[in-house]
Write a protein that holds these residues in place. Sequence first.
Motif, PDB file in Angstrom:
ATOM      1  N   THR A  84       0.845  -1.193   0.000  1.00  0.00           N
ATOM      2  CA  THR A  84       0.000   0.000   0.000  1.00  0.00           C
ATOM      3  C   THR A  84       0.882   1.245   0.000  1.00  0.00           C
ATOM      4  O   THR A  84       2.092   1.176   0.253  1.00  0.00           O
ATOM      5  CB  THR A  84      -0.910   0.035   1.240  1.00  0.00           C
ATOM      6  N   VAL A  85       0.249   2.392  -0.267  1.00  0.00           N
ATOM      7  CA  VAL A  85       0.986   3.657  -0.275  1.00  0.00           C
ATOM      8  C   VAL A  85       1.615   3.911   1.093  1.00  0.00           C
ATOM      9  O   VAL A  85       2.768   4.341   1.191  1.00  0.00           O
ATOM     10  CB  VAL A  85       0.048   4.824  -0.659  1.00  0.00           C
ATOM     11  N   LYS A  86       0.866   3.626   2.150  1.00  0.00           N
ATOM     12  CA  LYS A  86       1.383   3.842   3.501  1.00  0.00           C
ATOM     13  C   LYS A  86       2.584   2.946   3.769  1.00  0.00           C
ATOM     14  O   LYS A  86       3.593   3.390   4.338  1.00  0.00           O
ATOM     15  CB  LYS A  86       0.292   3.577   4.539  1.00  0.00           C
ATOM     16  N   GLU A  87       2.493   1.696   3.378  1.00  0.00           N
ATOM     17  CA  GLU A  87       3.605   0.763   3.591  1.00  0.00           C
ATOM     18  C   GLU A  87       4.847   1.197   2.816  1.00  0.00           C
ATOM     19  O   GLU A  87       5.968   1.158   3.344  1.00  0.00           O
ATOM     20  CB  GLU A  87       3.182  -0.646   3.188  1.00  0.00           C
ATOM     21  N   VAL A  88       4.645   1.630   1.575  1.00  0.00           N
ATOM     22  CA  VAL A  88       5.781   2.094   0.767  1.00  0.00           C
ATOM     23  C   VAL A  88       6.386   3.351   1.379  1.00  0.00           C
ATOM     24  O   VAL A  88       7.614   3.506   1.434  1.00  0.00           O
ATOM     25  CB  VAL A  88       5.347   2.356  -0.688  1.00  0.00           C
ATOM     26  N   GLY A 140      -3.572   6.185   3.161  1.00  0.00           N
ATOM     27  CA  GLY A 140      -2.617   5.427   2.363  1.00  0.00           C
ATOM     28  C   GLY A 140      -2.913   3.953   2.258  1.00  0.00           C
ATOM     29  O   GLY A 140      -1.994   3.142   2.063  1.00  0.00           O
ATOM     30  N   SER A 141      -4.185   3.583   2.350  1.00  0.00           N
ATOM     31  CA  SER A 141      -4.525   2.157   2.319  1.00  0.00           C
ATOM     32  C   SER A 141      -4.622   1.597   0.899  1.00  0.00           C
ATOM     33  O   SER A 141      -4.678   0.380   0.710  1.00  0.00           O
ATOM     34  CB  SER A 141      -5.852   1.919   3.044  1.00  0.00           C
ATOM     35  N   GLU A 142      -4.638   2.494  -0.097  1.00  0.00           N
ATOM     36  CA  GLU A 142      -4.715   2.026  -1.480  1.00  0.00           C
ATOM     37  C   GLU A 142      -3.367   1.477  -1.935  1.00  0.00           C
ATOM     38  O   GLU A 142      -2.315   1.850  -1.411  1.00  0.00           O
ATOM     39  CB  GLU A 142      -5.155   3.166  -2.405  1.00  0.00           C
ATOM     40  N   LEU A 143      -3.415   0.580  -2.912  1.00  0.00           N
ATOM     41  CA  LEU A 143      -2.179  -0.006  -3.419  1.00  0.00           C
ATOM     42  C   LEU A 143      -1.336   1.055  -4.120  1.00  0.00           C
ATOM     43  O   LEU A 143      -1.865   1.907  -4.845  1.00  0.00           O
ATOM     44  CB  LEU A 143      -2.476  -1.148  -4.395  1.00  0.00           C
ATOM     45  N   ALA A 144      -0.045   1.004  -3.901  1.00  0.00           N
ATOM     46  CA  ALA A 144       0.864   1.943  -4.560  1.00  0.00           C
ATOM     47  C   ALA A 144       0.956   1.612  -6.043  1.00  0.00           C
ATOM     48  O   ALA A 144       1.021   0.440  -6.422  1.00  0.00           O
ATOM     49  CB  ALA A 144       2.242   1.872  -3.914  1.00  0.00           C
ATOM     50  N   GLN A 145       0.940   2.654  -6.861  1.00  0.00           N
ATOM     51  CA  GLN A 145       1.070   2.489  -8.305  1.00  0.00           C
ATOM     52  C   GLN A 145       2.499   2.831  -8.699  1.00  0.00           C
ATOM     53  O   GLN A 145       2.893   3.990  -8.722  1.00  0.00           O
ATOM     54  CB  GLN A 145       0.077   3.402  -9.035  1.00  0.00           C
ATOM     55  N   VAL A 263      20.339  14.993  -0.337  1.00  0.00           N
ATOM     56  CA  VAL A 263      18.914  15.322  -0.250  1.00  0.00           C
ATOM     57  C   VAL A 263      18.201  15.266  -1.600  1.00  0.00           C
ATOM     58  O   VAL A 263      17.009  14.943  -1.659  1.00  0.00           O
ATOM     59  CB  VAL A 263      18.707  16.709   0.394  1.00  0.00           C
ATOM     60  N   VAL A 264      18.897  15.580  -2.676  1.00  0.00           N
ATOM     61  CA  VAL A 264      18.248  15.564  -3.989  1.00  0.00           C
ATOM     62  C   VAL A 264      18.057  14.134  -4.478  1.00  0.00           C
ATOM     63  O   VAL A 264      16.942  13.682  -4.743  1.00  0.00           O
ATOM     64  CB  VAL A 264      19.060  16.383  -5.017  1.00  0.00           C
ATOM     65  N   GLU A 265      19.168  13.401  -4.573  1.00  0.00           N
ATOM     66  CA  GLU A 265      19.104  12.034  -5.103  1.00  0.00           C
ATOM     67  C   GLU A 265      18.257  11.120  -4.222  1.00  0.00           C
ATOM     68  O   GLU A 265      17.389  10.388  -4.717  1.00  0.00           O
ATOM     69  CB  GLU A 265      20.513  11.449  -5.226  1.00  0.00           C
ATOM     70  N   ASP A 266      18.500  11.166  -2.919  1.00  0.00           N
ATOM     71  CA  ASP A 266      17.821  10.242  -2.013  1.00  0.00           C
ATOM     72  C   ASP A 266      16.348  10.583  -1.805  1.00  0.00           C
ATOM     73  O   ASP A 266      15.629   9.836  -1.142  1.00  0.00           O
ATOM     74  CB  ASP A 266      18.528  10.219  -0.649  1.00  0.00           C
ATOM     75  N   THR A 267      15.907  11.710  -2.347  1.00  0.00           N
ATOM     76  CA  THR A 267      14.485  12.055  -2.304  1.00  0.00           C
ATOM     77  C   THR A 267      13.814  11.727  -3.637  1.00  0.00           C
ATOM     78  O   THR A 267      12.787  11.047  -3.682  1.00  0.00           O
ATOM     79  CB  THR A 267      14.294  13.553  -1.983  1.00  0.00           C
ATOM     80  N   LEU A 268      14.425  12.185  -4.726  1.00  0.00           N
ATOM     81  CA  LEU A 268      13.825  11.985  -6.049  1.00  0.00           C
ATOM     82  C   LEU A 268      13.763  10.518  -6.457  1.00  0.00           C
ATOM     83  O   LEU A 268      12.905  10.128  -7.253  1.00  0.00           O
ATOM     84  CB  LEU A 268      14.614  12.778  -7.099  1.00  0.00           C
ATOM     85  N   VAL A 269      14.664   9.705  -5.906  1.00  0.00           N
ATOM     86  CA  VAL A 269      14.716   8.304  -6.294  1.00  0.00           C
ATOM     87  C   VAL A 269      13.433   7.555  -5.930  1.00  0.00           C
ATOM     88  O   VAL A 269      13.121   6.515  -6.510  1.00  0.00           O
ATOM     89  CB  VAL A 269      15.945   7.627  -5.636  1.00  0.00           C
ATOM     90  N   PHE A 270      12.653   8.118  -4.988  1.00  0.00           N
ATOM     91  CA  PHE A 270      11.427   7.446  -4.555  1.00  0.00           C
ATOM     92  C   PHE A 270      10.196   7.846  -5.375  1.00  0.00           C
ATOM     93  O   PHE A 270       9.124   7.272  -5.189  1.00  0.00           O
ATOM     94  CB  PHE A 270      11.149   7.751  -3.074  1.00  0.00           C
ATOM     95  N   PRO A 276       4.124  10.429  -2.038  1.00  0.00           N
ATOM     96  CA  PRO A 276       4.521  11.845  -1.932  1.00  0.00           C
ATOM     97  C   PRO A 276       5.938  11.942  -1.375  1.00  0.00           C
ATOM     98  O   PRO A 276       6.215  11.433  -0.287  1.00  0.00           O
ATOM     99  CB  PRO A 276       3.492  12.427  -0.955  1.00  0.00           C
ATOM    100  N   VAL A 277       6.840  12.573  -2.110  1.00  0.00           N
ATOM    101  CA  VAL A 277       8.243  12.578  -1.685  1.00  0.00           C
ATOM    102  C   VAL A 277       8.630  13.819  -0.888  1.00  0.00           C
ATOM    103  O   VAL A 277       9.610  13.779  -0.136  1.00  0.00           O
ATOM    104  CB  VAL A 277       9.191  12.442  -2.904  1.00  0.00           C
ATOM    105  N   TRP A 278       7.870  14.920  -1.043  1.00  0.00           N
ATOM    106  CA  TRP A 278       8.290  16.120  -0.317  1.00  0.00           C
ATOM    107  C   TRP A 278       8.250  15.936   1.200  1.00  0.00           C
ATOM    108  O   TRP A 278       9.101  16.493   1.909  1.00  0.00           O
ATOM    109  CB  TRP A 278       7.460  17.340  -0.751  1.00  0.00           C
TER     110      TRP A 278
END
Length: 319
Positions: A84-88, A140-145, A263-270, A276-278
């Motif tokens: 799920t989104v929350k788990e990810v 965040g209970s929906e499956l992550a896409q 901070v740039v690479e380790d954030t954008l990679v997700f 939501p990465v911010w």
Amino acid sequence: MTGMLNRGLQQGLKTTLTLGKVIFPITLIVTILQFTPVLPWIINLLTPAMGLIGLPGEAAVPLVLGNTLNLYAGIAAIISFDFTVKEVFIMAMMLSFSHNLFVESAVATKVGVNWWLIVGVRVGLAITSAFVINLVWNGGSELAQYGFVASSEVVLNGWVEIALHGMQTALLAILQLALIVIPLMMIIQIMREKGLLTAMSNMLAPFMKLLGMDKNTSMTMVAGLTVGLAFGAGLMIQAVKEDGVSKKDMYLALIFLVSCHAVVEDTLVFIPLGIPVWPLLVIRLTTAIVLTMVIASIWNSKERKKRKETSHEHSYNTL
């Protein structure tokens, strides 16, 4: 200019050799362990604990791979399962704080910071963040896409192929290190001899003071925040030798950077994981600032107390 470039090149090669001695054996060993029962044993051992932080047993796979290898290995494992989104998001937060644990933490010891402290802070932050997110976030209970993420499974036959694959992975890691560190050290050498580093240190002095550090720690912070712990360690090593960074400031800098680096690479990679990465960046940066300020305050308080006791003892002895 040529002289500055040559001096920077020499410094870059020296730094690459220093870090390569750490990165090569660890990467080789961990890569080979993927093809042994060791990593599966660790995963099975951690599976029961996953439920305590709101994760299914399968989450142990990306967490173990991300911590023993790197973020990309963890992400490749995440997209192999339906989460799920929350788990990810929980896994992304944990891996943001704690990843590539052996290499990055071992590299940090090259500047004189205790290995167990670095590992303890990173793992502690990862577990704490997972607990908090699991408790306070009900969505965040929906499956992550998942978006497009390159993932490939290596099939090897026999220990010779496994050993060669491990050596190739380790050598590629050092090559990647060299491609970043050598140009970086050349640029830094030019900036140093042109006086730009001094100007930058002065600009960052208020922020360094807020965190309880001297301004000569600024380049260490800039390097870690932009290129990460492993690659930024070259500048850290040089700073200790040339800029007179104190033991206290280096500890504080590393505590900040283990909480928030690259901070740039380790954030954008997700981003391809559909989360939501911010918030990842905000949480990491806030945690780093608060944690460093608290530890600096405690450290300074103990130093003042020690100086006061020493002063009293000296006064007593002179009577």
